[in-house]
Design a protein around this motif. Structure first.
Motif, PDB file in Angstrom:
ATOM      1  N   PHE A 154      -2.492   9.530  -7.630  1.00 19.80           N
ATOM      2  CA  PHE A 154      -3.653   9.043  -8.358  1.00 19.80           C
ATOM      3  C   PHE A 154      -4.899   9.395  -7.576  1.00 19.80           C
ATOM      4  O   PHE A 154      -4.843   9.733  -6.398  1.00 19.80           O
ATOM      5  CB  PHE A 154      -3.571   7.535  -8.625  1.00 19.80           C
ATOM      6  N   CYS A 166       0.830  -1.194   0.000  1.00 19.20           N
ATOM      7  CA  CYS A 166       0.000   0.000   0.000  1.00 19.20           C
ATOM      8  C   CYS A 166       0.876   1.260   0.000  1.00 19.20           C
ATOM      9  O   CYS A 166       0.638   2.199  -0.759  1.00 19.20           O
ATOM     10  CB  CYS A 166      -0.892  -0.024   1.235  1.00 19.20           C
ATOM     11  N   ARG A 185       4.282   6.106  -4.806  1.00 16.89           N
ATOM     12  CA  ARG A 185       4.858   6.053  -6.144  1.00 16.89           C
ATOM     13  C   ARG A 185       4.178   6.986  -7.123  1.00 16.89           C
ATOM     14  O   ARG A 185       4.803   7.496  -8.028  1.00 16.89           O
ATOM     15  CB  ARG A 185       4.768   4.635  -6.676  1.00 16.89           C
ATOM     16  N   ALA A 186       2.918   7.181  -6.949  1.00 17.48           N
ATOM     17  CA  ALA A 186       2.221   7.967  -7.957  1.00 17.48           C
ATOM     18  C   ALA A 186       1.104   8.765  -7.329  1.00 17.48           C
ATOM     19  O   ALA A 186       0.563   8.397  -6.302  1.00 17.48           O
ATOM     20  CB  ALA A 186       1.646   7.032  -9.031  1.00 17.48           C
ATOM     21  N   ALA A 221       3.936   1.513  -1.040  1.00 20.67           N
ATOM     22  CA  ALA A 221       4.637   1.617  -2.319  1.00 20.67           C
ATOM     23  C   ALA A 221       3.735   2.280  -3.352  1.00 20.67           C
ATOM     24  O   ALA A 221       4.156   3.184  -4.073  1.00 20.67           O
ATOM     25  CB  ALA A 221       5.073   0.235  -2.810  1.00 20.67           C
ATOM     26  N   ALA A 222       2.493   1.839  -3.404  1.00 22.16           N
ATOM     27  CA  ALA A 222       1.566   2.388  -4.392  1.00 22.16           C
ATOM     28  C   ALA A 222       1.291   3.863  -4.123  1.00 22.16           C
ATOM     29  O   ALA A 222       1.350   4.690  -5.025  1.00 22.16           O
ATOM     30  CB  ALA A 222       0.261   1.595  -4.391  1.00 22.16           C
ATOM     31  N   VAL A 223       1.003   4.180  -2.869  1.00 21.84           N
ATOM     32  CA  VAL A 223       0.614   5.558  -2.554  1.00 21.84           C
ATOM     33  C   VAL A 223       1.788   6.515  -2.748  1.00 21.84           C
ATOM     34  O   VAL A 223       1.610   7.637  -3.210  1.00 21.84           O
ATOM     35  CB  VAL A 223       0.062   5.649  -1.111  1.00 21.84           C
TER      36      VAL A 223
END
Lengths: 330, 313, 266
Positions: free
Chosen positions: C96, C87, C93-94, C89-91
């Motif tokens: 969105f 979670c 990284r970009a 990593a996703a938040v």
């Protein structure tokens, strides 16, 4: 000479803004090419598009004649020296430099030997066992350079590599980079916002503004014949004469650029136009004299040991016809 | 060398995956997010949903079984005077604990942020983190020991001859009781103790963010230290206080173990939830009780966000 | 905000008193573990003894609860490490749509009182007819442990230079190689710290567990029983002290791990 990197109407849009707006550009193999522009002009995005870290939203980039849209950054013969150097903080200097060989599966003794060679090339022999945090800014920059060269790239991208260094170190690195590029014979693409750097280092450079290429050419061409007011202002601090003023001086109604070092001051009535000295700035070897001509001012660089008229006095301005450049567009 | 040609193709599955994620960065984000979102979405949000659902069911008075039909009967029961008292009592207690926590936390945070040197700061940080993280039950247990009949408080009180003082406090209506261990005062102290550390850290963080030059500027413009405190420091620290209060308020509101062990027999929301779901098996009413803190917290968070407290979290 | 001036006496005293208020009760636990008194909570203890440590050592119910607690904490921590890292990593990284919503979703299980998580899971198990087991305890624990790992991981991701990952790709690494040689080594201490805190959180959790455990006793549930109906005062005293010490270690460890990372940055 063949084309190393070719931009074919390349655009890169982010949600609301256009960072790169339909750029066409050829970068020749083996040349030292600079991209000059103010911050936010899209020059760093261009670099990221070449390296493959970013992808164009439209248009194509050809690398040595091959369309690159399906080639990820890890398979391009291109390496980058990042603006913040992006050294791996957990790896020793030697392992930082050897990283490109590590991920290719090169055995440890061999990749360390090669890394040592590169450290020697950037004059950092003996620093291999240190951590990046233990190095000065200039040393880090050299490590980043060595790391980017270990895979023997055909194009090296440098993103404002000298921006964080102090003046003296910067001048020294400018020379070293130039020498390095000549000895390696590979293409360097160098992004900078410092016109002095672009002028002194590059074989050719492109001026980029608002995502577009404004002018491409050799330093001499651009310096002497800026195509637009933006270029004239950005490259060397040229005077830009409005069409109205230009017609009073030359009888030609064009935007005109006029470099301050070619302007000669004289007694009133003896030159092309008369004005009043507004201010004199002492620059060491020379004085910069601003002369007021109604709404506009023209600056002249005058040798410091020459007497100049005091502030407020009337002077004439003169220059030879070939010292000015009439611009085709605004 | 390989690197000098563009046509070289590795085609291991790993490198194909790299290519895929390079071309579609959104896909990578999606793949990263999928497991945590599924987990939290299904297990947590799903459970919250069934909780809400249960609150619209009711219990059959004769069989004692849950009737799975939509009804507002349980909510009507929730608002009966006895149950409403429970809600009111809980919210008042949460307010009291939050206020007291802010008052005690501020000097600690202020000292740590403004006057402590690097070493002291680390000590303060650990001094807050250790009680914050140390066992919740042990903390309550410690207070059980402290407030017990033969415990340290009574020992001190008897030793110093302050018995009459304690007795006069305990004789106060509503908040008093037979002893501290069975009074609201006792409940309040323990709740304050347990949740106080959650207030200190955000307040300190917001104080740390105030640049020293701002205070110097205020002094330079002629403000007395007290005025600087009131006009500059306090407003800038407020988001931190509100951020901390989210925790103290919310955690106090849901606590059912503290009032069960230290306190009078009068119930708080948490106890009501626990009792109704447990022996009574009345999950619908327990669920309806649990919806109260959720609603209160949603309102609370809405106002906290407006005051910029989320940036101070 | 740091002042070279000295703090006023009043401020100093209230700060020190506040900290003392936080620490003295815990210290008391250590004293009581050695008391000879076994019928009441007498202060000061009439005498000191080590005998209750031996008694506690030979209690199978304490050992069983401890084992269950350790099992639950280990599995929950592992799950939280995976979910929290993904979670974060996703938040990080970009940018969105819905990033804020995801952060809120992760924080919610600890921002809302534990009793909400507890009764929610309880009602979900009721509707789905899931019998209580170690598994039902772990479901709850992993859910509220995610946030601890997430917070630690995202702080580290933010501190990592974004161009570091790009540099790795630029130098020819694949996604897997970048993760293994660049991301993981830089993330490791943050994950270890997050994992330790998650472990401490789970090991100590009682509120959610009362709703999801059924007949099984974790160590905190065992203690809660003793708090409500004291039967083994001396044994409880010893267990309380051990619990304090067991949770202190990961907290101190996590503190030193994250502190080193932030100081080596300078």
């Amino acid at each position: 000479m063949s084309v190393a990197v070719k931009f074919d109407t390349v655009s890169r849009r982010f949600d609301t803004e256009v960072a790169v707006d339909g750029i066409d550009l050829d970068i020749q193999e083996g040349e030292f090419f600079a991209m000059l522009g103010p911050s936010g002009s899209g020059k760093t995005t261009c670099l990221r598009l070449i390296s493959g870290i970013d992808r164009p939203t439209s248009g194509h980039i050809e690398i040595f004649g091959v369309r690159s849209e399906n080639i990820p950054p890890n398979r391009r013969p291109i390496n980058t020296v990042f603006q913040d150097y992006a050294l791996f903080p957990h790896l020793k200097v030697l392992d930082n430099v050897a990283y490109g060989l590590l991920v290719r599966g090169v055995a440890k003794p061999e990749r360390h030997r090669e890394a040592e060679n590169l450290l020697e090339m950037v004059k950092l022999q003996g620093f291999g066992q240190r951590m990046p945090a233990q190095l000065s800014g200039g040393q880090r920059q050299r490590v980043a350079l060595a790391r980017a060269l270990i895979n023997k790239p055909r194009v090296l991208l440098l993103d404002e590599p000298l921006g964080a260094l102090d003046l003296k170190l910067r001048e020294q690195m400018q020379e070293e980079l130039k020498t390095l590029q000549q000895s390696l014979g590979i293409t360097f693409v160098f992004v900078t916002h410092d016109q002095g750097e672009a002028l002194s280092m590059s074989d050719r450079f492109a001026i980029i503004n608002e995502g577009k290429v404004v002018q491409v050419g050799s330093p001499q061409e651009i310096y002497q014949s800026p195509r637009t007011r933006f270029v004239a202002h950005f490259v060397g601090s040229s005077n830009v004469l409005s069409p109205a003023l230009s017609s009073r001086c030359n009888g030609v109604e064009n935007w005109t650029s006029l470099r301050p070092e070619v302007v000669v001051l004289g007694d009133p009535g003896q030159g092309r136009i008369d004005g009043k000295v507004k201010s004199i700035r002492y620059l060491g070897a020379s004085n910069y004299v601003s002369v007021e001509l109604g709404e506009e001012t023209i600056g002249a660089l005058v040798n410091a040991n020459e007497m100049t008229a005091p502030v407020g006095s009337a002077v004439s301005l003169n220059w030879t016809a070939d010292a000015q450049h009439l611009m085709d567009e605004e | 060398m390989n690197s000098t040609t563009l046509t070289v193709r590795h085609s291991s599955p790993g490198s194909r995956l790299t290519d895929l994620f390079w071309k579609k960065p959104g896909l990578l984000i999606f793949c990263l997010l999928l497991p945590p979102l599924l987990w939290l979405g299904i297990i947590y949000i799903g459970s919250l949903f069934t909780l809400l659902l249960h609150s619209f069911f009711s219990i059959d008075e004769f069989s004692g079984l849950i009737r799975y039909e939509f009804t507002l009967k349980t909510y009507a029961e929730l608002l009966s005077p006895a149950n409403f008292d429970v809600i009111l009592r809980t919210i008042l207690m949460a307010c009291a604990v939050t206020l007291a926590a802010a008052l005690i936390a501020f000097p600690i945070a202020y000292y740590a942020a403004r006057y402590a040197n690097q070493k002291m700061k680390a000590l303060f940080y650990l001094g807050v983190m250790l009680p914050l993280w140390s066992s919740y039950l042990v903390k309550i247990y410690a207070w059980k020991l402290i407030l017990a009949k033969q415990g340290i408080v009574n020992w001190v009180v008897e030793g110093t001859g302050a018995t009459f003082l304690l007795n006069s406090v305990l004789s106060l209506p509503v908040i008093g009781g037979n002893s501290l261990a069975v009074s609201y005062i006792g409940t309040f102290i323990v709740l304050l103790y347990v949740w106080l550390p959650f207030m200190i850290l955000p307040v300190q963080a917001s104080l740390e963010r105030i640049p020293e030059s701002l205070l110097e500027a205020s002094g330079d413009l002629g403000a007395a230290p007290k005025q600087t405190f009131r006009l500059v420091i306090l407003p800038l620290a407020l988001p931190g206080v509100i951020a901390g209060s989210i925790f103290t308020f919310s955690l106090t509101m849901g606590d059912f173990i503290v009032p069960q062990i230290i306190g009078s027999s009068r119930r708080f929301i948490g106890q009501a939830v626990y009792a109704h779901q447990g022996t009574a098996g009345n999950i619908p009413l327990a669920a309806a009780f649990a919806v109260v803190p959720i609603v209160v917290m949603i309102i609370y968070l809405y106002f906290a966000k407006k005051r910029g407290a989320f940036d101070a979290l | 905000m740091h002042s070279r001036k000295r703090a006023s006496m009043g401020l100093k005293v209230s700060a020190v008193c506040g900290l003392a208020f936080l620490h003295l009760p815990i210290l008391l636990i250590f004293l009581y573990a050695f008391t000879t008194e076994d019928k009441s909570y007498q202060f000061p203890p009439p005498g000191l003894t080590l005998k209750w440590f031996g008694v506690t050592w030979n209690r199978p119910d304490v050992w069983a609860s401890l084992q269950l607690s350790l099992e639950v904490a280990a599995v929950s921590t592992l799950l939280a490490l995976i979910l929290g890292t993904l979670c974060a990593a996703a938040v990080s990284r970009a940018k969105f749509f819905g990033r804020e919503a995801i952060s809120l979703l992760v924080i919610l299980p600890i921002a809302l009182p534990g009793i909400i998580t507890g009764i929610s899971l309880r009602s979900a198990y009721n509707i789905l007819d899931i019998p209580f087991s170690t598994f039902t305890i772990i479901l709850g624990h992993a859910t509220f442990c995610v946030v601890v790992v997430y917070n630690n991981a995202i702080a580290r991701f933010r501190r990592m230079s974004g161009s570091m990952i790009e540099a790795s790709f630029d130098l020819g690494a694949s996604g897997f190689q970048t993760f293994r040689y660049v991301v993981l080594p830089n993330l490791a201490t943050a994950l270890l710290a997050g994992g330790m805190l998650a472990f401490a959180l789970s090991f100590d959790e009682v509120i959610v567990t009362t709703f999801t455990a059924g007949q099984q006793q974790t160590l905190p549930i065992w203690m809660l029983e003793e708090l409500v109906r004291p039967r083994q005062r001396p044994v409880t005293n010893v267990v309380a002290m051990v619990v304090v010490m067991v949770t202190f270690l990961p907290i101190l460890g996590a503190y030193y791990l994250t502190r080193d990372a932030s100081s080596s940055r300078n």
